[in-house]
Design a protein around this motif. Structure first.
Motif, PDB file in Angstrom:
ATOM      1  N   GLN A 278       0.833  -1.092   0.010  1.00  0.00           N
ATOM      2  CA  GLN A 278       0.144   0.100   0.108  1.00  0.00           C
ATOM      3  C   GLN A 278       1.151   1.238  -0.092  1.00  0.00           C
ATOM      4  OE1 GLN A 278      -3.951   0.812   2.118  1.00  0.00           O
ATOM      5  NE2 GLN A 278      -2.450   1.599   3.650  1.00  0.00           N
ATOM      6  N   TYR A 279       0.704   2.256  -0.996  1.00  0.00           N
ATOM      7  CA  TYR A 279       1.479   3.268  -1.153  1.00  0.00           C
ATOM      8  C   TYR A 279       0.859   4.632  -0.340  1.00  0.00           C
ATOM      9  CZ  TYR A 279       3.660   0.901  -4.950  1.00  0.00           C
ATOM     10  OH  TYR A 279       4.128   0.005  -5.756  1.00  0.00           O
ATOM     11  N   ALA A 280       1.866   5.300   0.611  1.00  0.00           N
ATOM     12  CA  ALA A 280       1.471   6.322   1.193  1.00  0.00           C
ATOM     13  C   ALA A 280       0.908   7.532   0.120  1.00  0.00           C
ATOM     14  CB  ALA A 280       2.841   7.086   1.831  1.00  0.00           C
ATOM     15  N   ARG A 281      -0.218   8.165   0.919  1.00  0.00           N
ATOM     16  CA  ARG A 281      -0.853   9.088   0.072  1.00  0.00           C
ATOM     17  C   ARG A 281      -1.893   9.926   1.036  1.00  0.00           C
ATOM     18  NH1 ARG A 281      -3.213   4.255  -0.229  1.00  0.00           N
ATOM     19  NH2 ARG A 281      -5.580   3.956  -0.449  1.00  0.00           N
ATOM     20  N   MET A 282      -2.427  10.959   0.491  1.00  0.00           N
ATOM     21  CA  MET A 282      -3.432  11.679   1.313  1.00  0.00           C
ATOM     22  C   MET A 282      -4.829  11.168   0.805  1.00  0.00           C
ATOM     23  SD  MET A 282      -1.805  13.443   3.537  1.00  0.00           S
ATOM     24  CE  MET A 282      -3.479  14.634   3.969  1.00  0.00           C
ATOM     25  N   TYR A 283      -5.902  11.197   1.567  1.00  0.00           N
ATOM     26  CA  TYR A 283      -7.112  10.948   0.992  1.00  0.00           C
ATOM     27  C   TYR A 283      -8.171  11.672   1.946  1.00  0.00           C
ATOM     28  CZ  TYR A 283     -11.754   8.350   0.543  1.00  0.00           C
ATOM     29  OH  TYR A 283     -13.017   8.041   0.674  1.00  0.00           O
ATOM     30  N   ARG A 284      -8.615  12.810   1.249  1.00  0.00           N
ATOM     31  CA  ARG A 284      -9.499  13.842   1.704  1.00  0.00           C
ATOM     32  C   ARG A 284      -9.016  14.344   2.856  1.00  0.00           C
ATOM     33  NH1 ARG A 284     -14.315  13.198  -0.990  1.00  0.00           N
ATOM     34  NH2 ARG A 284     -14.939  11.160  -1.874  1.00  0.00           N
ATOM     35  N   GLY A 285      -7.850  14.772   2.837  1.00  0.00           N
ATOM     36  CA  GLY A 285      -7.012  15.194   4.080  1.00  0.00           C
ATOM     37  C   GLY A 285      -6.729  14.350   5.156  1.00  0.00           C
ATOM     38  N   ILE A 286      -6.893  13.130   4.985  1.00  0.00           N
ATOM     39  CA  ILE A 286      -6.210  12.090   5.899  1.00  0.00           C
ATOM     40  C   ILE A 286      -4.924  11.433   5.134  1.00  0.00           C
ATOM     41  CG2 ILE A 286      -6.676  10.027   7.054  1.00  0.00           C
ATOM     42  CD1 ILE A 286      -9.808  10.774   7.013  1.00  0.00           C
ATOM     43  N   ALA A 287      -3.967  11.243   6.133  1.00  0.00           N
ATOM     44  CA  ALA A 287      -2.546  10.553   5.638  1.00  0.00           C
ATOM     45  C   ALA A 287      -2.756   9.162   5.576  1.00  0.00           C
ATOM     46  CB  ALA A 287      -1.631  11.169   6.176  1.00  0.00           C
ATOM     47  N   ILE A 288      -2.755   8.560   4.706  1.00  0.00           N
ATOM     48  CA  ILE A 288      -2.673   7.065   4.647  1.00  0.00           C
ATOM     49  C   ILE A 288      -1.282   6.301   4.557  1.00  0.00           C
ATOM     50  CG2 ILE A 288      -3.494   4.959   3.412  1.00  0.00           C
ATOM     51  CD1 ILE A 288      -5.784   6.767   4.373  1.00  0.00           C
ATOM     52  N   PRO A 289      -0.774   5.672   5.674  1.00  0.00           N
ATOM     53  CA  PRO A 289       0.598   5.386   5.660  1.00  0.00           C
ATOM     54  C   PRO A 289       0.768   4.257   4.531  1.00  0.00           C
ATOM     55  CG  PRO A 289      -0.471   4.359   7.665  1.00  0.00           C
ATOM     56  CD  PRO A 289      -1.521   5.278   6.601  1.00  0.00           C
ATOM     57  N   ALA A 290       2.201   4.021   4.277  1.00  0.00           N
ATOM     58  CA  ALA A 290       2.887   2.887   3.219  1.00  0.00           C
ATOM     59  C   ALA A 290       2.648   1.781   4.130  1.00  0.00           C
ATOM     60  CB  ALA A 290       4.202   3.345   2.994  1.00  0.00           C
ATOM     61  N   SER A 291       2.586   0.788   3.553  1.00  0.00           N
ATOM     62  CA  SER A 291       2.575  -0.568   4.570  1.00  0.00           C
ATOM     63  C   SER A 291       2.676  -1.540   3.571  1.00  0.00           C
ATOM     64  CB  SER A 291       1.365  -0.848   5.088  1.00  0.00           C
ATOM     65  OG  SER A 291       0.194  -1.139   4.360  1.00  0.00           O
ATOM     66  N   THR A 292       3.235  -2.701   3.928  1.00  0.00           N
ATOM     67  CA  THR A 292       3.440  -3.846   3.147  1.00  0.00           C
ATOM     68  C   THR A 292       3.236  -5.287   4.016  1.00  0.00           C
ATOM     69  OG1 THR A 292       5.522  -2.841   2.116  1.00  0.00           O
ATOM     70  CG2 THR A 292       5.451  -5.461   2.052  1.00  0.00           C
ATOM     71  N   VAL A 293       2.563  -6.176   3.379  1.00  0.00           N
ATOM     72  CA  VAL A 293       2.038  -7.408   4.033  1.00  0.00           C
ATOM     73  C   VAL A 293       2.404  -8.513   3.115  1.00  0.00           C
ATOM     74  CG1 VAL A 293       0.005  -8.603   5.003  1.00  0.00           C
ATOM     75  CG2 VAL A 293       0.039  -6.221   5.113  1.00  0.00           C
ATOM     76  N   CYS A 294       3.093  -9.458   3.541  1.00  0.00           N
ATOM     77  CA  CYS A 294       3.354 -10.717   2.800  1.00  0.00           C
ATOM     78  C   CYS A 294       2.420 -11.772   3.135  1.00  0.00           C
ATOM     79  CB  CYS A 294       4.748 -11.191   3.577  1.00  0.00           C
ATOM     80  SG  CYS A 294       5.606 -12.503   2.525  1.00  0.00           S
TER      81      CYS A 294
END
Length: 309
Positions: A278-294
């Protein structure tokens, strides 16, 4: 290919992460597309979306009656053709195991499909057995039950696909889907009493998807999905999902908000396999952090390096 059951299960298992998208303005903003086939399918899906926005009711108007198959069609075969598991038809082994893994220890039950309506527009048989081409409409309710609630989601879709005698889809599969209704029933008495005393009005949401998918001879997948989400009180949004073939039985599913990549999910033999990013980004003013799940053959693995091959 991914059936409606598998597709619905994957989206549910990801907690709707693929549906996060930025507000759509004029036209449909697409990610960069270099593959001519992707360009063609994305153009058709975009045109489907534009037709829907111009005439929502007409685009998803299901006929009052359907054209019957000219031969008998077993329920399991019809389930594969339409991509919806008819009541009484057990899930295939891979999906059953995937659902069992995902719901283990959660109190949730494997999802079911109820009240399935099938209205073919064109349906063919060969030598007294179903085979050839199917075009038609399907409406169904997907039921997800947990220890505290039952969620029922009603969906209507149009399907156009070639298929073999066993119902396995072949060639290019075209689907148009629209959510009709979503409602929850609280089965836990304490929760039901609390919600009755403190009712919460959930905003109405309608999601439509326009899907072009092809299963290659080596069982890899390739496809384009453009989805439009309209939520009460919020601007509408558009997201894109691409499926890149990566060798026999393998493909990479990549989601985008407009031109921004949001997530990558590798698959092998219809199971998540490899690093889900999952790539870091902003969504409606909310910060979505980057993450990796195996994942290893559908099983989540706790590791710092996702080397599962």
């Amino acid at each position: 290919m991914l059936s409606q059951s598998s597709r619905s299960f994957i989206l549910a298992a990801l907690g709707g992460a693929l549906l996060l998208s930025v507000p759509a303005h004029a036209g449909v903003e697409l990610p960069p597309l270099d593959d001519p086939q992707f360009v063609e399918w994305a153009g058709k899906a975009s045109a489907d979306l534009e037709r829907y926005l111009a005439d929502p009711k007409g685009t998803f108007a299901m006929p009052a009656e359907g054209k019957a198959f000219p031969c008998e069609v077993p329920p399991d075969v019809l389930s594969r053709i339409i991509g919806v598991r008819l009541p009484g038809v057990p899930p295939d082994e891979d999906l059953r195991k995937a659902m069992a893994r995902a719901t283990r220890g959660t109190g949730m039950k494997p999802f079911e499909f109820t009240d399935v309506v099938v209205r073919p527009v064109e349906a063919s048989c060969k030598d007294g057995k179903p085979a050839g081409l199917f075009k038609g409409w399907v409406e169904y309710t997907m039921v997800n039950a947990s220890a505290t609630a039952i969620q029922r989601d009603r969906t209507r879709k149009y399907v156009e696909t070639g298929f073999a005698e066993n119902g396995e889809r072949r060639g290019l599969v075209i689907e148009r889907t629209m959510s009709l209704e979503s409602r929850a029933e609280w089965t836990d008495p304490a929760m039901a009493d609390m919600m009755r005393k403190n009712p919460v009005k959930m905003p109405r949401m309608t999601m439509t998807s326009f899907i072009y998918t092809q299963v290659n001879p080596d069982k890899s997948h390739k496809g384009v999905t453009i989805s439009h989400t309209a939520m009460e009180g919020e601007p509408p949004s558009v997201s894109t999902l691409l499926m890149f073939p990566k060798g026999p039985g393998r493909w990479l599913m990549v989601s985008y908000d407009g031109r921004q990549k949001t997530m990558e999910i590798p698959f092998r033999n219809n199971r998540m396999h490899g690093a889900q990013v999952q790539y870091a980004r902003m969504y409606r003013g909310i910060a979505i952090p980057a993450s990796t799940v195996c994942y290893d053959e559908g099983e989540q693995v706790k590791t710092t390096q996702c080397d599962v091959d």
